[in-house]
Design an enzyme around this catalytic site. Structure first.
Site, mmCIF file in Angstrom:
data_model
loop_
_atom_site.group_PDB
_atom_site.id
_atom_site.type_symbol
_atom_site.label_atom_id
_atom_site.label_comp_id
_atom_site.label_asym_id
_atom_site.label_seq_id
_atom_site.Cartn_x
_atom_site.Cartn_y
_atom_site.Cartn_z
ATOM 1 N N LYS A 122 -6.613 -4.381 4.134
ATOM 2 C CA LYS A 122 -6.141 -3.524 3.051
ATOM 3 C C LYS A 122 -6.878 -2.187 3.028
ATOM 4 O O LYS A 122 -6.304 -1.157 2.654
ATOM 5 C CB LYS A 122 -6.280 -4.249 1.714
ATOM 6 C CG LYS A 122 -5.371 -5.480 1.587
ATOM 7 C CD LYS A 122 -3.912 -5.107 1.753
ATOM 8 C CE LYS A 122 -2.984 -6.284 1.499
ATOM 9 N NZ LYS A 122 -1.550 -5.914 1.570
ATOM 10 N N TYR A 144 -8.915 -10.031 4.776
ATOM 11 C CA TYR A 144 -7.931 -9.422 3.875
ATOM 12 C C TYR A 144 -8.401 -8.049 3.405
ATOM 13 O O TYR A 144 -7.642 -7.067 3.433
ATOM 14 C CB TYR A 144 -7.705 -10.346 2.676
ATOM 15 C CG TYR A 144 -6.636 -9.875 1.719
ATOM 16 C CD1 TYR A 144 -5.285 -10.011 2.029
ATOM 17 C CD2 TYR A 144 -6.979 -9.325 0.485
ATOM 18 C CE1 TYR A 144 -4.305 -9.592 1.144
ATOM 19 C CE2 TYR A 144 -6.005 -8.896 -0.408
ATOM 20 C CZ TYR A 144 -4.666 -9.040 -0.072
ATOM 21 O OH TYR A 144 -3.694 -8.618 -0.950
#
Length: 245
Positions: free
Chosen positions: A157, A153
């Site tokens: 990002k 994740y």
């Protein structure tokens, strides 16, 4: 913002839905793109209809290059243009790196990062012809500071930040801005399920001592796509209560 068209991914519920409703308050027509069945977004679509704007739902896996092109082309056919792109679709598959398998990595990077690339790739030709466009992608404070158990994740990002800055440099001459919003801990159904002890531990990381609201993210996006932000591009706007200082 009146008479503009916004394509928002992951807009069926949560932060994406709040962004859609906030832009609709300024008479922006909305193309809701989401992977779930339209029935899951009934409340959002009903609220957009009540706001008096034109809103249509498009089911799409944003990690699919061909599918995203087909959806973008259909949206332009239906609405006549796309002025605003908000890349909000995202998933998590949290595990420590030693336990994370390839599927966990690929799916999160596919939706969160490749999904942004796909949409930017297919939307920007239309924006370039009009010499106007506003692109906002939802990153995360985790992409700026990292987080144990979220390597996939966080990487996705962080990748959005690099993508945003590159797009801003490539397309600035065509009057297209590209910016990112990096939320911190935001009050959602997921955080509602946390125990009070877990919430208190989170509060200690936030100088403002509270979780953010979906409205906070929506207002940041609204600013970045407005004429008030016409001279802002390549920026990462942190909406995190001061977490990442």
């Amino acid at each position: 913002m009146e008479n503009r068209v916004a394509l928002i991914t992951g807009a069926g519920r949560g932060i994406g839905a709040k962004i859609a409703l906030t832009l609709a308050q300024d008479n922006t027509d909305i193309a809701v793109v989401d992977y779930s069945d339209e029935s899951a977004a009934k409340d959002t679509m009903d609220a957009l209809a009540a706001a008096g704007v034109t809103a249509r739902y498009y089911r799409c896996d944003v990690s699919d290059f061909s599918a995203t092109k087909a959806v973008v082309d259909q949206i332009v056919k239906d609405f006549g243009k796309i002025d605003i792109l908000v890349n909000n679709a995202g998933i998590t598959a949290d595990k420590l790196i030693m336990r994370m398998d390839e599927a966990d990595w690929d799916r999160v990077l596919g939706i969160n990062l490749k999904g942004c690339f796909n949409m930017v790739k297919h939307v920007t030709p239309y924006m370039m012809r009009k010499r106007y466009g506003r692109i906002v992608s939802i990153s995360s404070v985790v992409g700026l500071m990292g987080n144990a158990g979220q390597a996939n994740y966080a990487a996705s990002k962080a990748g959005i930040v690099g993508l945003t800055k590159s797009v801003a440099k490539e397309l600035g001459s065509r009057n297209i801005t590209a910016n990112a919003v990096a939320p911190g801990f935001i009050k959602t159904a997921m955080t509602d399920a946390l125990t009070e002890e877990q919430k208190q531990a989170m509060y200690k990381l936030i100088p403002l001592g509270a979780l953010g609201e979906t409205e906070d993210i929506a207002q940041a996006v609204k600013f970045l796509v407005s004429d008030a932000a016409r001279y802002i591009t390549g920026v990462v706007l942190r909406v995190d209560g001061g977490m990442d200082m």
